[in-house]
Write a protein that holds these residues in place. Structure first.
Motif, PDB file in Angstrom:
ATOM      1  N   ASP A 176      -6.869  -6.732  -1.838  1.00  0.00           N
ATOM      2  CA  ASP A 176      -5.503  -5.909  -1.254  1.00  0.00           C
ATOM      3  C   ASP A 176      -5.349  -4.827  -2.300  1.00  0.00           C
ATOM      4  O   ASP A 176      -5.472  -4.607  -3.582  1.00  0.00           O
ATOM      5  CB  ASP A 176      -4.304  -6.897  -1.281  1.00  0.00           C
ATOM      6  N   ALA A 177      -4.878  -3.558  -1.831  1.00  0.00           N
ATOM      7  CA  ALA A 177      -4.619  -2.326  -2.657  1.00  0.00           C
ATOM      8  C   ALA A 177      -3.862  -1.567  -1.723  1.00  0.00           C
ATOM      9  O   ALA A 177      -3.815  -1.509  -0.435  1.00  0.00           O
ATOM     10  CB  ALA A 177      -5.877  -1.890  -3.069  1.00  0.00           C
ATOM     11  N   ALA A 178      -2.846  -0.866  -2.443  1.00  0.00           N
ATOM     12  CA  ALA A 178      -1.986   0.209  -1.939  1.00  0.00           C
ATOM     13  C   ALA A 178      -2.311   1.459  -2.218  1.00  0.00           C
ATOM     14  O   ALA A 178      -3.363   1.930  -2.864  1.00  0.00           O
ATOM     15  CB  ALA A 178      -0.398  -0.030  -2.495  1.00  0.00           C
ATOM     16  N   GLY A 179      -1.807   2.481  -1.369  1.00  0.00           N
ATOM     17  CA  GLY A 179      -2.093   3.725  -1.251  1.00  0.00           C
ATOM     18  C   GLY A 179      -3.324   4.121  -0.567  1.00  0.00           C
ATOM     19  O   GLY A 179      -4.308   3.194   0.032  1.00  0.00           O
ATOM     20  N   ASN A 180      -3.875   5.363  -0.562  1.00  0.00           N
ATOM     21  CA  ASN A 180      -5.204   6.061  -0.205  1.00  0.00           C
ATOM     22  C   ASN A 180      -6.378   5.347  -0.853  1.00  0.00           C
ATOM     23  O   ASN A 180      -6.285   5.389  -2.127  1.00  0.00           O
ATOM     24  CB  ASN A 180      -5.287   7.327  -0.299  1.00  0.00           C
TER      25      ASN A 180
END
Length: 236
Positions: free
Chosen positions: A83-87
Motif C-alpha cells: 500500500d502507498a499513498a499519492g501518485n
C-alpha cells in the motif's frame, strides 16, 4: 482521460496483486560445478519472471538443507504490491520489490551454505513440507517455485533416509517401495491445489538417458499419488 476521471472519484480502485508465492531454495548444490546446478544464478535469471507470471502479492521463502524441517536459516517475506499513498508508478514499484525478493533469496542461500548449524544435504521433501505448512487459508492462490535439482539426500531421515544418488529406482516396484516407506513415515506433504514450478529439476540426471526416466518416474509418482500435487515437475 479515464485515469483522470478515476482519480477524482471515491470508491475507484486499481487492480492489486493477490495470493502467495513460496520460493523453496536448495542450497546443497549451489555453485557446485559437479552438479551443474547453481541456485543463485537460477534465482537471478528466473525468479523475477516467475513472480511476474504468477501475479502473487506475497513472497515467502523456505530453505532446503539436509534436515529442512528443522532448518535454522530464514528470510523475511516480501510484499510485492505494498500500500502507498499519492501518485505512484505501481509497475515500477512491483519491479523493485521483485528485485528485493531476489536479494532475500540470495541471502537465504548464503546462510544455508555458511551456517554451521545446518545439516549438509538436500532434504527436498522437508522443504516442500515447510512450504505446505505455509499454505494460505481462504482459497488464495498458492504458487510453489522450487529451485532444486531434486537429487534428494537427507542423512537425518530416520530409519529410511532418502539418497537418490544411491537408491535403486530402476523398476516400478523398487520406486514404489521407497515411496510407500516415505508415506508410512509421514514424510510426504500434502500439495493439493498447489501451482508448482520446478527450476533445475533433473539438471544432473537429465544428462543420463538411462537414469533420468527412472528419476522422473519416481518424482512424478510421488507428487501425484502421495502428495496430491496437480502439476507434474518438469525441467525449466
Amino acid at each position: 482521460m479515464a485515469a483522470v476521471l478515476c482519480a477524482g472519484l471515491t470508491g475507484c480502485s486499481e487492480d492489486r496483486l493477490a495470493g502467495v508465492c513460496d520460493v523453496v531454495l536448495d542450497g546443497s548444490g549451489s555453485s557446485e560445478p559437479k552438479t551443474g546446478f547453481d541456485a543463485e544464478q537460477r534465482v537471478r535469471a528466473q525468479l523475477p519472471r516467475q513472480l511476474f507470471q504468477a501475479g502473487c502479492r506475497t513472497v515467502t521463502f523456505e530453505p532446503i538443507t539436509g534436515a529442512s524441517r528443522s532448518a535454522y536459516c530464514t528470510a523475511d517475506d516480501v510484499d510485492l504490491d505494498p500500500d502507498a499513498a499519492g501518485n505512484l508508478d505501481r509497475p515500477a514499484l512491483r519491479n523493485t520489490r521483485r528485485g528485493l525478493a531476489v536479494q532475500r533469496a540470495g541471502e537465504l542461500l548464503g546462510c544455508v551454505r555458511t551456517d554451521q548449524r545446518e545439516v549438509p544435504g538436500s532434504d527436498v521433501l522437508g522443504g516442500l513440507w515447510r512450504a505446505a505448512e505455509e499454505r494460505p487459508t481462504g482459497g488464495a492462490g498458492y504458487h510453489l517455485i522450487v529451485f532444486s535439482d531434486f537429487m534428494a539426500t537427507d542423512p537425518k531421515g530416520g530409519d529410511h533416509p532418502l539418497n537418490l544418488y544411491e537408491d535403486d529406482l530402476s523398476t516400478p516396484e523398487k520406486r514404489r517401495a521407497i515411496i510407500e516407506r516415505l508415506a508410512a513415515d509421514k514424510r510426504i506433504p500434502n500439495l493439493s491445489g498447489v501451482r508448482l514450478v520446478t527450476i533445475g529439476y533433473g539438471t544432473l540426471q537429465g544428462r543420463d538417458p538411462v537414469a533420468f526416466p527412472a528419476f522422473d518416474a519416481f518424482w512424478k509418482e510421488l507428487l501425484k499419488d502421495k502428495a496430491h500435487c496437480p502439476v507434474e515437475p518438469k525441467k525449466v
